[in-house]
Write an enzyme that holds these catalytic residues in place. Sequence first.
Site, PDB file in Angstrom:
ATOM      1  NE  ARG A  68       6.501  -5.082 -21.469  1.00  0.00           N
ATOM      2  CZ  ARG A  68       5.863  -3.990 -21.069  1.00  0.00           C
ATOM      3  NH1 ARG A  68       5.374  -3.906 -19.835  1.00  0.00           N
ATOM      4  NH2 ARG A  68       5.713  -2.951 -21.862  1.00  0.00           N
ATOM      5  CE1 TYR A 196       4.223 -12.741 -27.854  1.00  0.00           C
ATOM      6  CE2 TYR A 196       4.807 -10.838 -26.528  1.00  0.00           C
ATOM      7  CZ  TYR A 196       4.641 -11.429 -27.756  1.00  0.00           C
ATOM      8  OH  TYR A 196       4.902 -10.710 -28.896  1.00  0.00           O
ATOM      9  N   GLY A 197       7.164 -13.137 -24.281  1.00  0.00           N
ATOM     10  CA  GLY A 197       8.057 -11.975 -24.194  1.00  0.00           C
ATOM     11  C   GLY A 197       8.535 -11.645 -22.793  1.00  0.00           C
ATOM     12  N   GLY A 198       8.394 -10.385 -22.451  1.00  0.00           N
ATOM     13  CA  GLY A 198       8.915  -9.869 -21.194  1.00  0.00           C
ATOM     14  C   GLY A 198       8.347 -10.551 -19.956  1.00  0.00           C
ATOM     15  CE  LYS A 205      11.113  -4.781 -22.167  1.00  0.00           C
ATOM     16  NZ  LYS A 205      11.515  -3.504 -22.718  1.00  0.00           N
ATOM     17  CG  HIS A 225      12.679   0.764 -21.419  1.00  0.00           C
ATOM     18  ND1 HIS A 225      11.353   1.102 -21.578  1.00  0.00           N
ATOM     19  CD2 HIS A 225      12.905  -0.258 -22.279  1.00  0.00           C
ATOM     20  CE1 HIS A 225      10.804   0.315 -22.487  1.00  0.00           C
ATOM     21  NE2 HIS A 225      11.718  -0.510 -22.937  1.00  0.00           N
ATOM     22  CB  SER A 247       6.670  -0.936 -24.665  1.00  0.00           C
ATOM     23  OG  SER A 247       7.384  -1.273 -23.503  1.00  0.00           O
ATOM     24  CB  CYS A 249       7.542   4.766 -28.225  1.00  0.00           C
ATOM     25  SG  CYS A 249       5.897   4.721 -27.476  1.00  0.00           S
ATOM     26  CE  LYS A 251      12.796   0.596 -25.871  1.00  0.00           C
ATOM     27  NZ  LYS A 251      11.336   0.803 -25.989  1.00  0.00           N
ATOM     28  CG  ASN A 253      11.692   0.821 -36.406  1.00  0.00           C
ATOM     29  OD1 ASN A 253      11.884   0.516 -37.577  1.00  0.00           O
ATOM     30  ND2 ASN A 253      10.845   0.165 -35.630  1.00  0.00           N
ATOM     31  CG  ASP A 274      14.152  -3.190 -24.833  1.00  0.00           C
ATOM     32  OD1 ASP A 274      13.344  -2.282 -25.083  1.00  0.00           O
ATOM     33  OD2 ASP A 274      13.900  -4.104 -24.022  1.00  0.00           O
ATOM     34  NE  ARG A 365       7.251  -6.980 -28.985  1.00  0.00           N
ATOM     35  CZ  ARG A 365       7.783  -5.851 -28.548  1.00  0.00           C
ATOM     36  NH1 ARG A 365       9.078  -5.648 -28.622  1.00  0.00           N
ATOM     37  NH2 ARG A 365       7.021  -4.913 -28.034  1.00  0.00           N
ATOM     38  CE1 TYR A 489       9.419   3.056 -38.795  1.00  0.00           C
ATOM     39  CE2 TYR A 489       8.137   4.689 -40.020  1.00  0.00           C
ATOM     40  CZ  TYR A 489       8.188   3.570 -39.204  1.00  0.00           C
ATOM     41  OH  TYR A 489       7.040   2.973 -38.779  1.00  0.00           O
ATOM     42  CG  ASN A 492      13.244   9.570 -36.639  1.00  0.00           C
ATOM     43  OD1 ASN A 492      12.485  10.492 -36.959  1.00  0.00           O
ATOM     44  ND2 ASN A 492      12.800   8.377 -36.264  1.00  0.00           N
TER      45      ASN A 492
HETATM   46  P1  GTP Z   1       9.625  -2.215 -27.693  1.00  0.00           P
HETATM   47  O1  GTP Z   1      10.429  -3.267 -28.368  1.00  0.00           O
HETATM   48  O2  GTP Z   1       8.263  -2.622 -27.339  1.00  0.00           O
HETATM   49  O3  GTP Z   1      10.335  -1.611 -26.538  1.00  0.00           O
HETATM   50  O4  GTP Z   1       9.377  -1.057 -28.830  1.00  0.00           O
HETATM   51  P2  GTP Z   1      10.402  -0.068 -29.508  1.00  0.00           P
HETATM   52  O5  GTP Z   1      10.514   1.153 -28.658  1.00  0.00           O
HETATM   53  O6  GTP Z   1      11.640  -0.770 -29.858  1.00  0.00           O
HETATM   54  O7  GTP Z   1       9.603   0.386 -30.837  1.00  0.00           O
HETATM   55  P3  GTP Z   1       9.846  -0.054 -32.356  1.00  0.00           P
HETATM   56  O8  GTP Z   1      11.078   0.552 -32.933  1.00  0.00           O
HETATM   57  O9  GTP Z   1       9.685  -1.512 -32.477  1.00  0.00           O
HETATM   58  O10 GTP Z   1       8.599   0.662 -33.040  1.00  0.00           O
HETATM   59  C1  GTP Z   1       7.280   0.384 -32.637  1.00  0.00           C
HETATM   60  C2  GTP Z   1       6.320   0.788 -33.725  1.00  0.00           C
HETATM   61  O11 GTP Z   1       6.476   2.173 -34.027  1.00  0.00           O
HETATM   62  C3  GTP Z   1       6.549   0.038 -35.036  1.00  0.00           C
HETATM   63  O12 GTP Z   1       5.316  -0.274 -35.608  1.00  0.00           O
HETATM   64  C4  GTP Z   1       7.310   1.023 -35.877  1.00  0.00           C
HETATM   65  O13 GTP Z   1       7.077   0.819 -37.247  1.00  0.00           O
HETATM   66  C5  GTP Z   1       6.778   2.378 -35.394  1.00  0.00           C
HETATM   67  N1  GTP Z   1       7.806   3.432 -35.498  1.00  0.00           N
HETATM   68  C6  GTP Z   1       9.095   3.358 -35.099  1.00  0.00           C
HETATM   69  N2  GTP Z   1       9.772   4.486 -35.382  1.00  0.00           N
HETATM   70  C7  GTP Z   1       8.893   5.320 -35.963  1.00  0.00           C
HETATM   71  C8  GTP Z   1       8.979   6.658 -36.484  1.00  0.00           C
HETATM   72  O14 GTP Z   1      10.023   7.306 -36.463  1.00  0.00           O
HETATM   73  N3  GTP Z   1       7.833   7.194 -36.997  1.00  0.00           N
HETATM   74  C9  GTP Z   1       6.654   6.498 -37.024  1.00  0.00           C
HETATM   75  N4  GTP Z   1       5.583   7.092 -37.546  1.00  0.00           N
HETATM   76  N5  GTP Z   1       6.535   5.233 -36.563  1.00  0.00           N
HETATM   77  C10 GTP Z   1       7.631   4.644 -36.032  1.00  0.00           C
HETATM   78  C1  SPV Z   2       8.441  -4.061 -24.267  1.00  0.00           C
HETATM   79  O1  SPV Z   2       7.241  -4.231 -24.067  1.00  0.00           O
HETATM   80  O2  SPV Z   2       9.033  -3.030 -23.899  1.00  0.00           O
HETATM   81  C2  SPV Z   2       9.213  -5.087 -24.994  1.00  0.00           C
HETATM   82  C3  SPV Z   2       8.546  -6.342 -25.238  1.00  0.00           C
HETATM   83  O3  SPV Z   2      10.380  -4.902 -25.334  1.00  0.00           O
HETATM   84  S1  SPV Z   2       8.627  -7.370 -23.877  1.00  0.00           S
HETATM   85  O4  SPV Z   2       9.907  -8.072 -23.914  1.00  0.00           O
HETATM   86  O5  SPV Z   2       7.502  -8.295 -24.013  1.00  0.00           O
HETATM   87  O6  SPV Z   2       8.539  -6.611 -22.657  1.00  0.00           O
HETATM   88 MN    MN Z   3      12.160  -2.775 -29.374  1.00  0.00          MN
END
Ligand code: GTP
Ligand code: SPV
Ligand code: MN
Length: 590
Positions: A68, A196-198, A205, A225, A247, A249, A251, A253, A274, A365, A489, A492
């Site tokens: 984005r 791309y994406g969002g 978004k 979000h 993003s 961070c 979610k 996972n 998300d 992604r 992971y 948590n």
């Molecule tokens: P968006 O889709 O962009 O909104 O991201 P998201 O908030 O869904 O994050 P996602 O779960 O895809 O994790 C983003 C990155 O952080 C990945 O590389 C994960 O492997 C890493 N990650 C997720 N959860 C954890 C955790 O609990 N600990 C650590 N160290 N890394 C994590």
């Molecule tokens: C984010 O950036 O929070 C995403 C990826 O989930 S995108 O859909 O490109 O915004």
């Molecule tokens: Mn996500």
Amino acid sequence: MVATPLENWVEEAARLTKPDQVVCCDGSDDENERILEEMLRDGDSETLNEKTHPNCYLHRSSPNDVARTEHLTFICTPEQDDAGPTNNWMDPGAAKHKLGALFDGAMRGRTMYVVPYIMGPANSPISKVGVEATDSPYVVANMRIMSRMGKVAMERIGASADFVPGLHSIGDLDPLRRYIAHFPEEKLIWSVGSGYGGNALLGKKCFALRIASVMAREQGWMAEHMLILGLESPGGKVTYMGAAFPSACGKTNLAMMVSALQDQGYRVWTVGDDIAWMKIADDGYLHAINPESGFFGVAPGTGMLTNPNVMAALRKNTIFTNTAVTPEREPWWEGIGTPPPAGLINWKGETWDSSKGPAAHPNARYTVPAWQSPSISPKWEAPEGVPISAFIFGGRRARVAPLVYESFDWQHGVFVGATMASETTAAATGNVGVVRRDPMAMLPFCGYNMADYFRHWLEMGKRIPHPPKIFHVNWFRRGADGNFLWPGYGENVRVLKWILERVEGRGDAEESPVGFVPRRKALTLDGLKISHEAIEELLRVNPEDWEDDLADSKQFFQKFGNRLPEEIREEHEKLSRRLSTEGASASMAR
Ligand code: GTP
Ligand code: SPV
Ligand code: MN
């Protein structure tokens, strides 16, 4: 016959963009086949190994179009102050003029696909309808996974004007001619120059957050979000929680984790990963639906050790974007759990070696249907949504924020969300790893003045008879050696368990200046190899760090001038007072 509002809008869009043909998508399998063929013909996509990954595709986006672009994203309100100091602003007329010139003839020689879609379960009163007109078959294929697309949406629109139109063209993919513009008054989206994406999947978004946040304030609900998960406890009761992290961070996972406490009866069910749309229901709880029907998740870091549920989901019907690919035509990325094989092709399509940097783009992604996750909740398409008992805010903070804490009450919880900060990630273009304020993880996604958004949160709290309790987590605190202190992971779930216990009025906690922090004994840590010191450090509230953080958030809040709700200022002062009392008693003890 009188033309419908939808027909009028499509005709107007076609008059501007001048496509060779217009195709109205019905969402059928046959049509999907044709669209995927078209996507392959475009030359930037390929099929993957049919044996190991049936019906899977790899798409490579333009190397300057991989995330984005927040600096090219605009909120177009007549008054700049209604977009607020945290949004880029353009006058609606000026935006129409500027983007209109870029859209003029942009689809010449191309097909315009008209994609009607529902955000939310087809039979949910919380759902809403959008229509995206796009010249990208990749976007159509993604929208088919991410939303309820085609006939079902078309039937819901009928002759009504009750849909959010979004016009999208990849244009020439030049970032100098890329704009993602939102018109909150008209409830309209115009996006040009990115595939791309969002930036391009306008249901996500652009609609479900930026436009929907405006609708939510007007209509008294919430568009956030947030992931939505159900935590099952021994005995089978499921408690639902919404969590807002910026993003990349964590979610997806967290929502799709395999619980480390499964053998003790704690299990996590995924409702969404998300976005949450939430309304107050007759039972007095805030009910949440997931407006999406797929996951657009970050690939790097996802492997059998970190997230087996996602890995299981990705075996079929998945579109991979900007991952690497093995000679066996299987997708590959850093953290997948296998070493890079010889002959690996990187995300740019080149033969990879370690001098070339990561083989998969850090923001690579996957787009996968939600039902394919083994963790999908039986309630994920419930039209009435699920009742939310806890909100969890969180970010990536090497310092300052403890593993988990609970706010004192709703108003303090809103302040906790409003003062969120996080290190930036590869999900948006720009620097990575810089701490920035990101209230409620909505900084890039709030479609109006964020001061008014805080006001909306404060008002909602007064209206919800059983408001969720508000927590803050941080999986990313680092020790003196620079490593993460917390394993993250699936582990948590130990924090979710404490949150559940607090929601149920159990769970031991200690009052700190920033909120209630678990006593060490209150966290279930059995089976986890973690040192006493690491836990102490994870739970530590250091008043000096927090004083610095308060100074930073004070500066951030000053941007909003008088529009900032008094309650936020009040909470700021209260925290400041609690910290100085703490500091004074700590120095006396010394
Ligand atoms: P968006 O889709 O962009 O909104 O991201 P998201 O908030 O869904 O994050 P996602 O779960 O895809 O994790 C983003 C990155 O952080 C990945 O590389 C994960 O492997 C890493 N990650 C997720 N959860 C954890 C955790 O609990 N600990 C650590 N160290 N890394 C994590
Ligand atoms: C984010 O950036 O929070 C995403 C990826 O989930 S995108 O859909 O490109 O915004
Ligand atoms: Mn996500």
